[in-house]
Write a protein that holds these residues in place. Sequence first.
Motif, mmCIF file in Angstrom:
data_model
loop_
_atom_site.group_PDB
_atom_site.id
_atom_site.type_symbol
_atom_site.label_atom_id
_atom_site.label_comp_id
_atom_site.label_asym_id
_atom_site.label_seq_id
_atom_site.Cartn_x
_atom_site.Cartn_y
_atom_site.Cartn_z
ATOM 1 N N TRP A 177 0.814 -1.050 -0.045
ATOM 2 C CA TRP A 177 -0.020 0.134 -0.128
ATOM 3 C C TRP A 177 0.834 1.198 -0.010
ATOM 4 C CZ3 TRP A 177 -5.112 -0.002 -0.461
ATOM 5 C CH2 TRP A 177 -5.775 -1.263 -0.263
ATOM 6 N N TYR A 178 0.412 2.082 -0.644
ATOM 7 C CA TYR A 178 1.305 3.609 -0.986
ATOM 8 C C TYR A 178 0.140 4.772 -0.938
ATOM 9 C CZ TYR A 178 0.968 2.714 -5.993
ATOM 10 O OH TYR A 178 0.110 2.710 -7.144
ATOM 11 N N ALA A 179 0.679 5.788 -0.739
ATOM 12 C CA ALA A 179 -0.482 6.953 -0.783
ATOM 13 C C ALA A 179 -0.079 7.532 -2.161
ATOM 14 C CB ALA A 179 0.118 8.120 0.177
ATOM 15 N N GLY A 180 -1.314 7.848 -2.703
ATOM 16 C CA GLY A 180 -1.399 8.347 -4.028
ATOM 17 C C GLY A 180 -2.255 7.808 -5.102
ATOM 18 N N LYS A 181 -2.950 8.296 -6.132
ATOM 19 C CA LYS A 181 -3.765 7.651 -6.813
ATOM 20 C C LYS A 181 -3.155 6.955 -8.165
ATOM 21 C CE LYS A 181 -7.647 10.800 -6.236
ATOM 22 N NZ LYS A 181 -8.728 11.791 -6.492
ATOM 23 N N THR A 182 -1.952 7.571 -8.728
ATOM 24 C CA THR A 182 -1.598 6.990 -9.958
ATOM 25 C C THR A 182 -0.716 5.789 -9.570
ATOM 26 O OG1 THR A 182 0.594 8.235 -9.170
ATOM 27 C CG2 THR A 182 -0.717 9.212 -10.559
ATOM 28 N N VAL A 183 -0.738 4.953 -10.709
ATOM 29 C CA VAL A 183 0.035 3.629 -10.697
ATOM 30 C C VAL A 183 1.492 4.011 -11.051
ATOM 31 C CG1 VAL A 183 0.355 1.240 -11.679
ATOM 32 C CG2 VAL A 183 -2.040 2.408 -11.447
ATOM 33 N N ILE A 184 2.389 3.672 -10.030
ATOM 34 C CA ILE A 184 3.587 3.933 -10.235
ATOM 35 C C ILE A 184 4.424 2.456 -10.694
ATOM 36 C CG2 ILE A 184 3.631 5.946 -8.556
ATOM 37 C CD1 ILE A 184 5.052 4.428 -6.567
ATOM 38 N N SER A 185 5.591 2.481 -11.020
ATOM 39 C CA SER A 185 6.476 1.383 -11.365
ATOM 40 C C SER A 185 6.689 0.580 -10.108
ATOM 41 C CB SER A 185 7.640 1.958 -12.100
ATOM 42 O OG SER A 185 8.416 0.873 -12.259
ATOM 43 N N LYS A 186 6.724 -0.805 -10.408
ATOM 44 C CA LYS A 186 7.041 -1.549 -9.188
ATOM 45 C C LYS A 186 8.280 -1.343 -8.705
ATOM 46 C CE LYS A 186 3.862 -5.408 -9.791
ATOM 47 N NZ LYS A 186 3.855 -6.718 -10.127
ATOM 48 N N SER A 187 9.209 -0.903 -9.665
ATOM 49 C CA SER A 187 10.600 -0.675 -9.360
ATOM 50 C C SER A 187 10.930 0.675 -8.347
ATOM 51 C CB SER A 187 11.747 -0.488 -10.374
ATOM 52 O OG SER A 187 11.142 0.729 -11.139
ATOM 53 N N LEU A 188 9.911 1.349 -8.041
ATOM 54 C CA LEU A 188 9.826 2.458 -7.197
ATOM 55 C C LEU A 188 9.133 2.237 -5.937
ATOM 56 C CD1 LEU A 188 9.050 5.534 -9.742
ATOM 57 C CD2 LEU A 188 11.176 4.825 -8.638
ATOM 58 N N LEU A 189 8.822 1.046 -5.618
ATOM 59 C CA LEU A 189 8.087 0.590 -4.470
ATOM 60 C C LEU A 189 8.850 -0.371 -3.639
ATOM 61 C CD1 LEU A 189 4.683 -0.164 -5.774
ATOM 62 C CD2 LEU A 189 5.287 1.961 -4.337
ATOM 63 N N ARG A 190 9.318 0.061 -2.168
ATOM 64 C CA ARG A 190 10.507 -0.877 -1.484
ATOM 65 C C ARG A 190 9.650 -1.138 -0.270
ATOM 66 N NH1 ARG A 190 12.986 -1.199 -5.453
ATOM 67 N NH2 ARG A 190 15.015 -0.011 -5.997
ATOM 68 N N TRP A 191 9.775 -2.372 0.295
ATOM 69 C CA TRP A 191 9.545 -2.726 1.561
ATOM 70 C C TRP A 191 10.333 -1.906 2.580
ATOM 71 C CZ3 TRP A 191 4.925 -4.426 2.446
ATOM 72 C CH2 TRP A 191 4.228 -5.038 1.628
ATOM 73 N N PRO A 192 9.978 -1.652 3.905
ATOM 74 C CA PRO A 192 11.083 -1.122 4.642
ATOM 75 C C PRO A 192 11.977 -1.861 5.081
ATOM 76 C CG PRO A 192 8.934 -0.626 5.593
ATOM 77 C CD PRO A 192 8.801 -1.633 4.088
ATOM 78 N N ALA A 193 13.204 -1.430 5.349
ATOM 79 C CA ALA A 193 14.401 -2.316 5.705
ATOM 80 C C ALA A 193 14.227 -2.947 7.167
ATOM 81 C CB ALA A 193 15.711 -1.493 5.534
ATOM 82 N N ALA A 194 13.674 -2.095 7.920
ATOM 83 C CA ALA A 194 13.330 -2.530 9.323
ATOM 84 C C ALA A 194 11.829 -3.184 9.442
ATOM 85 C CB ALA A 194 13.525 -1.166 10.287
ATOM 86 N N ALA A 195 11.602 -3.567 8.504
ATOM 87 C CA ALA A 195 10.074 -4.274 8.655
ATOM 88 C C ALA A 195 10.356 -5.439 9.269
ATOM 89 C CB ALA A 195 9.601 -4.489 7.171
ATOM 90 N N PRO A 196 9.494 -6.016 10.143
ATOM 91 C CA PRO A 196 9.474 -7.320 10.802
ATOM 92 C C PRO A 196 9.274 -8.204 9.959
ATOM 93 C CG PRO A 196 7.548 -6.220 11.218
ATOM 94 C CD PRO A 196 8.369 -5.204 10.584
#
Length: 117
Positions: free
Chosen positions: A53-72
């Motif tokens: 999930w990310y904020a925004g209406k536009t569909v952005i490239s998957k390469s610009l989405l990252r899971w947080p490094a400190a995610a459990p």
Amino acid sequence: MKGQVQKILFAVVMAALLPVSAPAAQVRECSAAVPANQSGHWSWRLIDGRKCWYAGKTVISKSLLRWPAAAPAQAEPEAAPVSIATDKRSEPLDAQARMLEDDNSFESRWRSRVTIE
């Protein structure tokens, strides 16, 4: 000559303005769920088999989405320790055939079918 100068000047101005007018691509961090205090529209993409999930209406490239490094890390079930069999196995070539002394064996039934007079 004047036309060439105008073309070059136009190309320089366009080259200078192009990066300013293009939206800067920024890497966004994924969220596992929409936050309770959300503001605005939220979208999601499937990243690594999970909804990102990310904020925004536009569909952005998957390469610009990252899971947080400190995610459990996802909880992985602990595997039971593997026990290794320590019994000494017999050698199959040392096995000996034995004949059973049973009246119900194939041999005894086969012999009993023939009657000798």
